[in-house]
Design a protein around this motif. Structure first.
Motif, PDB file in Angstrom:
ATOM      1  N   HIS A   1      -1.404  -3.783   2.182  1.00  0.00           N
ATOM      2  CA  HIS A   1      -1.065  -4.839   3.451  1.00  0.00           C
ATOM      3  C   HIS A   1       0.002  -5.763   3.434  1.00  0.00           C
ATOM      4  CE1 HIS A   1      -5.127  -3.149   4.900  1.00  0.00           C
ATOM      5  NE2 HIS A   1      -5.353  -3.316   3.548  1.00  0.00           N
ATOM      6  N   TYR A   2       1.102  -5.192   2.921  1.00  0.00           N
ATOM      7  CA  TYR A   2       2.472  -6.061   3.003  1.00  0.00           C
ATOM      8  C   TYR A   2       3.041  -5.711   4.381  1.00  0.00           C
ATOM      9  CZ  TYR A   2       2.133  -6.552  -2.134  1.00  0.00           C
ATOM     10  OH  TYR A   2       1.712  -6.752  -3.449  1.00  0.00           O
ATOM     11  N   LYS A   3       3.496  -6.778   4.851  1.00  0.00           N
ATOM     12  CA  LYS A   3       3.961  -6.732   6.191  1.00  0.00           C
ATOM     13  C   LYS A   3       5.387  -6.327   5.972  1.00  0.00           C
ATOM     14  CE  LYS A   3       1.906 -10.474   8.527  1.00  0.00           C
ATOM     15  NZ  LYS A   3       1.986 -11.861   9.216  1.00  0.00           N
ATOM     16  N   ASN A   4       6.073  -6.536   4.967  1.00  0.00           N
ATOM     17  CA  ASN A   4       7.707  -6.131   4.635  1.00  0.00           C
ATOM     18  C   ASN A   4       7.781  -4.518   4.537  1.00  0.00           C
ATOM     19  OD1 ASN A   4       7.344  -8.727   3.257  1.00  0.00           O
ATOM     20  ND2 ASN A   4       9.550  -8.588   3.533  1.00  0.00           N
ATOM     21  N   LYS A   5       9.037  -4.021   5.075  1.00  0.00           N
ATOM     22  CA  LYS A   5       9.487  -2.809   4.901  1.00  0.00           C
ATOM     23  C   LYS A   5      10.112  -2.752   3.377  1.00  0.00           C
ATOM     24  CE  LYS A   5       8.813  -0.714   9.042  1.00  0.00           C
ATOM     25  NZ  LYS A   5       8.063   0.070   9.092  1.00  0.00           N
ATOM     26  N   PHE A   6       9.988  -1.559   2.725  1.00  0.00           N
ATOM     27  CA  PHE A   6      10.787  -1.395   1.549  1.00  0.00           C
ATOM     28  C   PHE A   6      11.606  -0.269   1.483  1.00  0.00           C
ATOM     29  CE2 PHE A   6       6.882  -3.515   0.443  1.00  0.00           C
ATOM     30  CZ  PHE A   6       6.966  -4.056  -0.792  1.00  0.00           C
ATOM     31  N   LYS A   7      12.673  -0.299   0.499  1.00  0.00           N
ATOM     32  CA  LYS A   7      13.722   0.461   0.599  1.00  0.00           C
ATOM     33  C   LYS A   7      13.846   1.078  -0.683  1.00  0.00           C
ATOM     34  CE  LYS A   7      18.506   0.629   0.978  1.00  0.00           C
ATOM     35  NZ  LYS A   7      20.075  -0.329   1.412  1.00  0.00           N
ATOM     36  N   ILE A   8      14.100   2.267  -1.015  1.00  0.00           N
ATOM     37  CA  ILE A   8      14.691   2.957  -2.536  1.00  0.00           C
ATOM     38  C   ILE A   8      15.785   2.532  -2.700  1.00  0.00           C
ATOM     39  CG2 ILE A   8      15.092   5.228  -3.621  1.00  0.00           C
ATOM     40  CD1 ILE A   8      12.775   6.602  -1.490  1.00  0.00           C
ATOM     41  N   THR A   9      16.028   1.951  -3.754  1.00  0.00           N
ATOM     42  CA  THR A   9      17.237   1.460  -4.316  1.00  0.00           C
ATOM     43  C   THR A   9      18.058   2.340  -5.262  1.00  0.00           C
ATOM     44  OG1 THR A   9      15.850   0.250  -5.839  1.00  0.00           O
ATOM     45  CG2 THR A   9      16.658  -1.041  -3.803  1.00  0.00           C
ATOM     46  N   THR A  10      17.238   3.073  -6.073  1.00  0.00           N
ATOM     47  CA  THR A  10      17.660   3.894  -6.919  1.00  0.00           C
ATOM     48  C   THR A  10      16.886   5.107  -7.281  1.00  0.00           C
ATOM     49  OG1 THR A  10      16.798   2.716  -9.003  1.00  0.00           O
ATOM     50  CG2 THR A  10      19.218   2.265  -8.304  1.00  0.00           C
ATOM     51  N   SER A  11      17.287   6.530  -7.313  1.00  0.00           N
ATOM     52  CA  SER A  11      16.619   7.422  -7.552  1.00  0.00           C
ATOM     53  C   SER A  11      17.316   8.538  -8.681  1.00  0.00           C
ATOM     54  CB  SER A  11      16.122   8.174  -6.525  1.00  0.00           C
ATOM     55  OG  SER A  11      17.357   8.541  -5.591  1.00  0.00           O
ATOM     56  N   TRP A  12      16.677   8.972  -9.601  1.00  0.00           N
ATOM     57  CA  TRP A  12      17.132   9.743 -10.411  1.00  0.00           C
ATOM     58  C   TRP A  12      16.356  11.144 -11.114  1.00  0.00           C
ATOM     59  CZ3 TRP A  12      15.188   5.126 -10.976  1.00  0.00           C
ATOM     60  CH2 TRP A  12      14.315   4.740 -11.902  1.00  0.00           C
ATOM     61  N   ILE A  13      16.924  11.939 -11.632  1.00  0.00           N
ATOM     62  CA  ILE A  13      16.151  13.192 -12.181  1.00  0.00           C
ATOM     63  C   ILE A  13      15.884  12.756 -13.833  1.00  0.00           C
ATOM     64  CG2 ILE A  13      16.273  15.212 -12.562  1.00  0.00           C
ATOM     65  CD1 ILE A  13      18.672  15.670 -10.781  1.00  0.00           C
TER      66      ILE A  13
END
Length: 198
Positions: A76-88
């Motif tokens: 129940h967070y109001k904030n949006k979230f963003k993917i900052t890094t992603s790796w294999i």
């Protein structure tokens, strides 16, 4: 009688319906480098924005749906979230990873692309200081210092980034392939003299 798991560390577990073999073929073209000089350690990709590839748009969209479900509808967070890094990450037979957590992020996740039984469970560790080390007759979520989850193709896990975790040894004959990612909240966070905009 009730037991309240106060200040617990929730781990989101779900399946994403997507063709993982197709994703594996896309990822197979990536050059992976050793994360350590030790040949027993998992390999990681040099590219830390794997989910920004056009070929992985469908997967990224489904990952976004998963973390929005968890963070907005369950926590129940109001904030949006963003993917900052992603790796294999790739764990060959006989390899494992060291215990670690993820800095400069709030939540982390992993999506399993290629797995097999005994290919290396992910183990979460409770490193909080304890006064006594007691003998346990039956382990559960209230008394365990370690919690293992068996990966499977299409499985997604999302968890607080501060939790220490590691990949246990791959005892199978197949390379274990996954995509890991970190999340940060965006927009206004905090209140009064502690508020800021990310």
């Amino acid at each position: 009688m009730q037991i309240i798991p106060i200040f617990s560390k929730p781990i989101y577990i779900n399946k994403i319906n997507i063709e993982t073999k197709k994703i594996f073929n896309i990822l197979n073209n990536f050059h992976l480098s050793k994360s350590r000089d030790d040949s027993k350690s998992s390999d990681i990709a040099i590219n830390y924005n794997v989910l920004n590839m056009a070929e992985l748009n469908e997967l990224k969209e489904k990952i976004v749906i998963s973390y929005e479900d968890f963070l907005n509808n369950n926590l129940h967070y109001k904030n949006k979230f963003k993917i900052t890094t992603s790796w294999i990450t790739r764990t060959l037979p006989g390899q494992k990873s060291h215990a670690h957590n993820h800095l400069n992020s709030m939540f982390s996740g992993v999506f399993y692309v290629q797995t097999k039984k005994n290919c290396g469970k992910i183990q979460f560790q409770n490193l909080f200081n304890k006064t006594f080390h007691l003998n346990i007759k039956s382990y559960n979520i209230y008394n365990s210092d370690f919690w293992d989850i068996e990966p499977s193709d299409g499985l997604i896990l999302i968890f607080p980034s501060e939790i220490y975790h590691q990949v246990l040894e791959n005892f199978s004959d197949l390379e274990r392939v996954s995509i890991a990612f970190n999340l940060l909240p965006i927009g206004k966070i905090g209140e009064h003299d502690s508020q800021l905009k990310l």
